[in-house]
Write an enzyme that holds these catalytic residues in place. Structure first.
Site, mmCIF file in Angstrom:
data_model
loop_
_atom_site.group_PDB
_atom_site.id
_atom_site.type_symbol
_atom_site.label_atom_id
_atom_site.label_comp_id
_atom_site.label_asym_id
_atom_site.label_seq_id
_atom_site.Cartn_x
_atom_site.Cartn_y
_atom_site.Cartn_z
ATOM 1 N N HIS A 1 0.042 -42.025 53.263
ATOM 2 C CA HIS A 1 -0.044 -41.815 51.816
ATOM 3 C C HIS A 1 0.325 -43.083 51.051
ATOM 4 C CE1 HIS A 1 0.239 -39.401 48.063
ATOM 5 N NE2 HIS A 1 1.192 -40.283 47.752
ATOM 6 N N GLU A 2 1.461 -43.657 51.384
ATOM 7 C CA GLU A 2 1.927 -44.831 50.645
ATOM 8 C C GLU A 2 1.060 -46.055 50.910
ATOM 9 O OE1 GLU A 2 3.959 -44.580 48.329
ATOM 10 O OE2 GLU A 2 4.801 -42.609 48.755
ATOM 11 N N HIS B 1 -1.638 -46.355 48.263
ATOM 12 C CA HIS B 1 -1.156 -47.012 47.044
ATOM 13 C C HIS B 1 -0.981 -48.512 47.276
ATOM 14 C CE1 HIS B 1 -0.603 -43.131 45.282
ATOM 15 N NE2 HIS B 1 0.457 -42.797 46.000
#
Length: 423
Positions: A19-20, A23
């Site tokens: 997920h990170e 980003h």
């Protein structure tokens, strides 16, 4: 217990990293400075720097974050009156600022800070050696670093590398990339599940197995029957059919099915079963299985889509079926379900991981401030208004969202502890 803990840390760690990284990757591509990429929360265990980013592993395996440069950066480590140590380059520019008492700079100049600007003009003013007769201004290199109080060395954040300085579409893409990566991970994991287990659910409404002495068998249903409608409403996929059955525990449901050339309608009453503190209805049927290689590989997409539908129905049921904390789950619930998945083998763990990944992607897209969906909503407001919200207004919205999420998380956690370990 050790196997459960290890599985929980691995599964949660993979979800957070994936997920990170979404980003992180698009922030880097957009020219936004990523000051820190952290796995875990709380005190640091390990840390290293590469390409202007500090990578840290922290003690508590309950999340992670990508810390991007921005107007909301915390500068508590560098305040007027603070004693710091400055390291200069050959051009007399500051290249390192040590604000920590856990490290020492070789040939560092001790300075008591008076004022500073590390965003626009890039300078620090103060008293060298804390001597009031030696007031100086030191110019700071654009790529200088600061060693924060906890010993983490991060890049300073000039305005041109702030998150807010990126274009609107870039900021929106950075926010969306985290959930997007979760969906991509789910596709990969479901495809792996399809290959490992040898067979996958057929994408139709035909019954594969009807359990002996089940509600379905007693009502006359047989393997191969195709379900056409429930309560006279057409169903087009297994997920919507299962959702309707599960939400109708103890209630009469009209089932219209096709067997050969004939179409019939019968009535069933789903049996009440308690699962993870929730009462659901079951009639004792399962889907058909496909064993061909193409279907097993495509299960990456079909399984992900079926899970998206399932979670979407569950979210809708929060409002249409009456809200209760038992319909939500936090880290405690995840841990409890991880234990069950670990006991059932690798395929069960992978399926659970894919479920969590889809769940994380969908929940993060909800238009709640402090979540990625809330940030995307603010991007939409900015696009419509053709100007940004004021920093004060945006901060207020984000703080309100954060407080709401923290209160909800606390309530969910206490409820999970009660229903899994006390009740």
């Amino acid at each position: 217990m050790l196997i459960t803990i290890a599985t929980f840390i691995i599964v949660f760690g993979i979800l957070v990293i994936v997920h990170e990284f979404g980003h992180f990757y698009f922030a880097k591509k957009s020219g936004i400075l990523v000051r820190e990429f952290s796995i875990g929360m709380g005190p640091k265990i390990l840390a290293f720097r590469k390409n202007n980013t500090s990578y840290t592993l922290r003690l508590l395996p309950v999340g992670g974050y990508v810390r991007m440069a921005g107007a909301q950066e915390d500068v508590d480590d560098l305040q007027p009156g603070k004693m710091v140590s400055l390291q200069l380059n050959d051009d007399s520019q500051v290249v390192r600022i040590n604000a920590s008492d856990k490290q020492m700079l070789f040939q560092g100049i001790p300075v008591q800070v008076s004022k500073f600007d590390l965003v626009d003009e890039l300078w620090i003013e103060g008293y060298e050696n804390a001597d009031e007769n030696q007031f100086k201004r030191f110019y700071v290199n654009h790529d200088a670093t600061i060693i924060e109080q906890d010993g983490i060395e991060v890049q300073i954040a000039p305005r041109d590398v702030h998150f807010e300085s990126a274009k609107l579409w870039q900021r929106a893409l950075v926010s969306f990339a985290g959930p997007l990566n979760n969906f991509i991970l789910a596709v990969v994991v479901f495809a792996l599940v399809g290959l490992l287990q040898g067979g996958v659910p057929a994408q139709n409404n035909k019954l594969g197995v009807v359990s002996d002495n089940s509600v379905a068998q007693k009502a006359g249903l047989k393997a191969g029957d195709q379900i056409l409608a429930l309560d006279h409403k057409k169903v087009t996929d297994w997920t919507s059919m299962a959702t309707k059955i599960q939400s109708s525990a103890g209630q009469k449901v009209a089932v219209t099915y096709k067997r050969g050339a004939s179409v019939k309608t019968i009535t069933v009453v789903p049996k009440k079963v308690t699962v993870s503190g929730q009462t659901i209805g079951l009639i004792g049927v399962s889907y058909q299985i496909k064993y061909d290689l193409a279907s097993r590989i495509m299960y990456g997409f079909t399984g992900t889509w079926a899970m998206i539908e399932r979670i979407w129905h569950a979210l809708a049921n929060l409002f249409t079926g009456g809200f209760t904390l038992n319909k939500l789950g936090g880290p405690v619930a995840i841990f409890a379900n991880t234990e069950q998945a670990a006991q059932n083998g690798v395929v069960s763990v992978l399926t659970f991981m894919a479920f969590l990944s889809v769940n994380l992607g969908i929940v993060n897209l909800l238009p709640i401030p402090a979540l990625d969906g809330g940030k995307l909503l603010l991007n939409l407001v900015e696009a419509v208004r053709r100007k940004k919200l004021s920093e004060k207004s945006e901060n207020a919205v984000q703080i309100a969202g954060f407080v709401f999420l923290m209160l909800l998380m606390l309530a969910v956690t206490f409820n999970d502890i009660y229903r899994y370990f006390i009740k």
